[in-house]
Design a protein around this motif. Structure first.
Motif, short mmCIF file in Angstrom:
data_model
loop_
_atom_site.label_atom_id
_atom_site.label_comp_id
_atom_site.label_asym_id
_atom_site.label_seq_id
_atom_site.Cartn_x
_atom_site.Cartn_y
_atom_site.Cartn_z
N ASP A 180 -65.79 13.35 48.57
CA ASP A 180 -66.92 14.09 49.13
C ASP A 180 -66.62 15.58 49.05
OD1 ASP A 180 -69.01 15.18 50.52
OD2 ASP A 180 -68.49 14.29 52.46
N ILE A 181 -67.31 16.26 48.15
CA ILE A 181 -67.07 17.70 47.99
C ILE A 181 -68.21 18.53 48.58
CG2 ILE A 181 -65.53 17.48 46.02
CD1 ILE A 181 -67.90 18.04 44.18
N GLY A 182 -68.94 17.92 49.53
CA GLY A 182 -69.96 18.67 50.24
C GLY A 182 -71.32 18.01 50.31
N LEU A 183 -71.54 16.97 49.49
CA LEU A 183 -72.85 16.31 49.48
C LEU A 183 -73.03 15.42 50.70
CD1 LEU A 183 -75.48 15.88 47.87
CD2 LEU A 183 -74.34 14.00 46.67
N ALA A 184 -71.93 14.97 51.30
CA ALA A 184 -71.98 14.12 52.50
C ALA A 184 -72.71 12.82 52.24
CB ALA A 184 -72.63 14.87 53.68
N ARG A 185 -72.37 12.19 51.08
CA ARG A 185 -73.00 10.92 50.72
C ARG A 185 -71.94 9.84 50.53
NH1 ARG A 185 -76.66 10.32 45.34
NH2 ARG A 185 -74.57 10.15 44.43
N GLY A 186 -70.83 9.95 51.25
CA GLY A 186 -69.79 8.95 51.13
C GLY A 186 -68.66 9.40 50.23
N GLY A 187 -67.74 8.49 49.99
CA GLY A 187 -66.52 8.84 49.29
C GLY A 187 -65.45 9.23 50.30
N PHE A 188 -64.25 9.50 49.82
CA PHE A 188 -63.18 9.91 50.71
C PHE A 188 -63.56 11.25 51.33
CE2 PHE A 188 -61.19 6.81 47.98
CZ PHE A 188 -60.47 6.06 48.90
N ALA A 189 -63.49 11.32 52.65
CA ALA A 189 -64.06 12.45 53.38
C ALA A 189 -63.16 13.67 53.39
CB ALA A 189 -64.36 12.03 54.82
N SER A 190 -61.86 13.48 53.20
CA SER A 190 -60.95 14.61 53.28
C SER A 190 -59.74 14.35 52.39
CB SER A 190 -60.49 14.82 54.72
OG SER A 190 -59.66 13.74 55.13
N PRO A 191 -59.05 15.40 51.96
CA PRO A 191 -57.81 15.21 51.21
C PRO A 191 -56.79 14.40 51.99
CG PRO A 191 -58.58 17.47 51.00
CD PRO A 191 -59.43 16.82 52.05
N PRO A 207 -52.50 -4.39 40.95
CA PRO A 207 -52.85 -4.24 39.53
C PRO A 207 -53.85 -3.11 39.26
CG PRO A 207 -53.12 -6.52 40.29
CD PRO A 207 -53.00 -5.66 41.50
N LEU A 208 -54.12 -2.27 40.26
CA LEU A 208 -55.06 -1.17 40.07
C LEU A 208 -54.36 0.02 39.42
CD1 LEU A 208 -56.91 -1.25 43.52
CD2 LEU A 208 -57.56 -2.40 41.38
N ARG A 209 -55.06 0.67 38.51
CA ARG A 209 -54.53 1.87 37.84
C ARG A 209 -55.49 3.03 38.09
NH1 ARG A 209 -53.20 -0.90 31.94
NH2 ARG A 209 -51.54 -2.33 32.66
N ILE A 210 -54.97 4.09 38.69
CA ILE A 210 -55.82 5.25 38.98
C ILE A 210 -56.03 6.05 37.71
CG2 ILE A 210 -55.99 7.42 40.25
CD1 ILE A 210 -54.42 6.14 42.49
N ARG A 211 -57.30 6.37 37.46
CA ARG A 211 -57.61 7.21 36.30
C ARG A 211 -57.93 8.64 36.71
NH1 ARG A 211 -62.39 6.70 31.75
NH2 ARG A 211 -61.43 8.18 30.30
N GLY A 212 -58.54 8.84 37.87
CA GLY A 212 -58.87 10.21 38.26
C GLY A 212 -59.82 10.27 39.44
N LEU A 213 -60.62 11.33 39.48
CA LEU A 213 -61.52 11.61 40.59
C LEU A 213 -62.96 11.76 40.10
CD1 LEU A 213 -59.47 14.38 42.46
CD2 LEU A 213 -59.47 11.92 42.95
N MET A 214 -63.90 11.51 40.99
CA MET A 214 -65.31 11.79 40.73
C MET A 214 -65.92 12.43 41.97
SD MET A 214 -68.75 11.13 41.05
CE MET A 214 -69.22 9.48 41.52
N GLY A 215 -66.49 13.63 41.82
CA GLY A 215 -67.14 14.30 42.94
C GLY A 215 -68.49 14.85 42.50
N TYR A 216 -69.53 14.56 43.26
CA TYR A 216 -70.90 14.93 42.89
C TYR A 216 -71.35 16.10 43.76
CZ TYR A 216 -75.84 14.12 41.66
OH TYR A 216 -77.14 14.25 41.21
N ASP A 217 -71.91 17.13 43.13
CA ASP A 217 -72.26 18.37 43.85
C ASP A 217 -73.73 18.74 43.71
OD1 ASP A 217 -72.40 19.17 41.22
OD2 ASP A 217 -70.86 20.72 41.36
N ALA A 218 -74.62 17.74 43.76
CA ALA A 218 -76.06 18.02 43.61
C ALA A 218 -76.58 18.95 44.70
CB ALA A 218 -76.85 16.71 43.65
N HIS A 219 -75.92 18.98 45.85
CA HIS A 219 -76.38 19.83 46.95
C HIS A 219 -76.32 21.31 46.60
CE1 HIS A 219 -72.03 19.68 47.25
NE2 HIS A 219 -72.05 20.74 48.03
N VAL A 220 -75.46 21.68 45.65
CA VAL A 220 -75.28 23.10 45.31
C VAL A 220 -76.58 23.69 44.76
CG1 VAL A 220 -74.07 24.68 43.76
CG2 VAL A 220 -72.81 22.90 44.97
N ALA A 221 -77.33 22.90 44.00
CA ALA A 221 -78.58 23.40 43.41
C ALA A 221 -79.67 23.63 44.45
CB ALA A 221 -79.08 22.44 42.34
N HIS A 222 -79.50 23.08 45.64
CA HIS A 222 -80.50 23.22 46.71
C HIS A 222 -79.92 23.93 47.91
CE1 HIS A 222 -83.12 20.61 44.38
NE2 HIS A 222 -82.16 19.71 44.32
#
Length: 425
Positions: A180-191, A207-222
């Motif tokens: 969660d990078i500011g949209l407040a729509r779920g995901g891990f809430a804090s580092p 057996p899980l392999r981490i590939r990376g991160l995904m953060g959505y910032d649609a709120h920035v445009a509004h």
């Protein structure tokens, strides 16, 4: 004298109110839509359809590629571009095989249609839906999920569920962590929460392999005026970097070349123009530009998708029960002089041509025969076509049997939407 004054003021008031009445907005089709209207009268087939203007689509894709350059690969968002033909066309033009997927049946279809693709989930799916993907994947498929598919994890609970799924399948699952990078729509809430989850994963090998991160910032445009877009963008990026620092503190889990996904149609230009923590951008709707994406950041993109429907009835704009009041109502608002009933309706779209058409709030909407009102100057007749601009493309394609392709004023083919008869998300 007093009575005459009052009458005079009353007359002036009525004249002033009449002067404020709505102006006549009606016009015939502009040249672009006039030509398309004639084309559809000849070749439209008489039922509602979606039209993609390939010339405009190319301009939007080329503008996106020019802005991203070589520094930020693009990942095509399939919920907004839900057609194998459309995705293949854009993948070739943009030189990408990266897709973001949101719907399990579509995930299986993409694994079949694009066996070399890199697929990233754009939302966390229930473990049962993930299991269905593996159950429905053909044995002979050349698509290799362990390398080409990345599931999205948004919580410690879902992480545990996917770990159990991987054990049951007896194969590794590749995952990205939603932050969660500011949209407040779920995901891990804090580092800190992310760090706690990674600590659990470090203490409990799976057996899980981490590939990376995904953060959505649609709120920035509004961003509201009291914050400012530049500040919101900077804060969003700072949050992303804080999560990244937390993940890097687990070198045995964190890959050397992680996937750092984010952005979106509403914010891609900010990432392309300045400093960004991302190494790829997800983009979809900017390429078709429905009306919900009319923002300053996308001002140079052009609408490339139209919804067209033939006129079944063209008649007076009268309403039930009003009787002689009709004349007064239409005199007050000339844009109520005529009513036009379309084939179908209740789509998430706004009328754009002829100019001056609108839905009738006094009559209501209909999915069978949508009523539009307009003035005599629209010059519409039965079997003419009305053009609407979709507010969004996601979920809309499945309502239509084909996407008609327009190039330089001629139809040059069609594409089949995904999920015909059932919504795709």
């Amino acid at each position: 004298m007093k009575r005459r004054s009052l009458l005079g003021f009353g007359a002036i008031g009525l004249l002033g109110a009449w002067a404020l009445r709505p102006s006549d907005q009606g016009q015939p089709h502009a040249s672009y839509f006039a030509a398309l209207n004639q084309l559809l009268r000849r070749e439209g087939g008489g039922i509602p359809l979606l039209v993609i203007d390939l010339d405009r689509l190319d301009q939007n894709a080329d503008l996106l590629a020019q802005r991203l350059g070589e520094k930020l690969p693009v990942r095509l968002v399939t919920k907004s571009l839900a057609s194998t033909g459309l995705l293949n066309y854009l993948a070739n033009r943009l030189g990408t095989q990266r897709f973001m997927v949101f719907h399990q049946p579509q995930l299986n279809q993409l694994a079949q249609d694009f066996p070399q693709a890199d697929l990233l989930l754009g939302k966390p799916l229930p473990a049962a839906a993930a299991l269905a993907f593996y159950q429905q994947l053909p044995v002979a498929s050349t698509f290799i999920p362990a390398r080409q598919l990345t599931w999205l994890i948004d919580s410690p609970q879902r992480l545990a569920e996917y770990a159990e799924l991987a054990r049951a399948l007896k194969q590794p699952l590749q995952i990205a962590l939603e932050i969660d990078i500011g949209l407040a729509r779920g995901g891990f809430a804090s580092p800190e929460q992310l760090g706690q989850t990674l600590q659990w994963l470090s203490d409990n090998p799976t057996p899980l392999r981490i590939r990376g991160l995904m953060g959505y910032d649609a709120h920035v445009a509004h961003t509201p005026f009291w914050v400012g877009q530049a500040q919101a963008f900077a804060e969003s990026n700072a949050r992303y970097l804080a999560f990244l620092d937390s993940a890097r503190s687990f070198p045995t889990l964190w890959p050397q070349q992680p996937l750092l996904n984010g952005g979106g149609s509403l914010s891609y230009r900010l990432h392309a123009a300045g400093r960004t923590p991302l190494n790829e951008l997800a983009v979809g709707s900017a390429l078709l530009k429905p009306s919900d994406f009319d923002t300053p950041l996308l001002a140079e993109h052009r609408p490339a998708l139209w919804l067209a429907s033939p006129v079944l009835k063209a008649q007076s704009g009268d309403l039930p029960f009003l009787g002689s009041s009709q004349t007064l109502l239409q005199g007050w608002n000339p844009n109520r002089q005529r009513a036009f009933y379309l084939y179908g309706g209740q789509w998430p779209a706004v009328p754009v041509s002829p100019a001056g058409l609108d839905y009738d709030p006094l009559y209501g909407r209909s999915a069978n025969q949508e009523r539009l009102i307009g003035s005599n100057h629209t010059a519409l007749q039965v079997d003419d076509w009305v053009f609407l601009r979709p507010q969004r493309s996601e979920g809309l394609f499945a309502e239509f049997s084909e996407l008609r392709l327009l190039r330089r004023g001629r139809f040059v083919g069609s594409w089949v939407p995904h999920g015909r008869g059932s919504a795709t998300y």
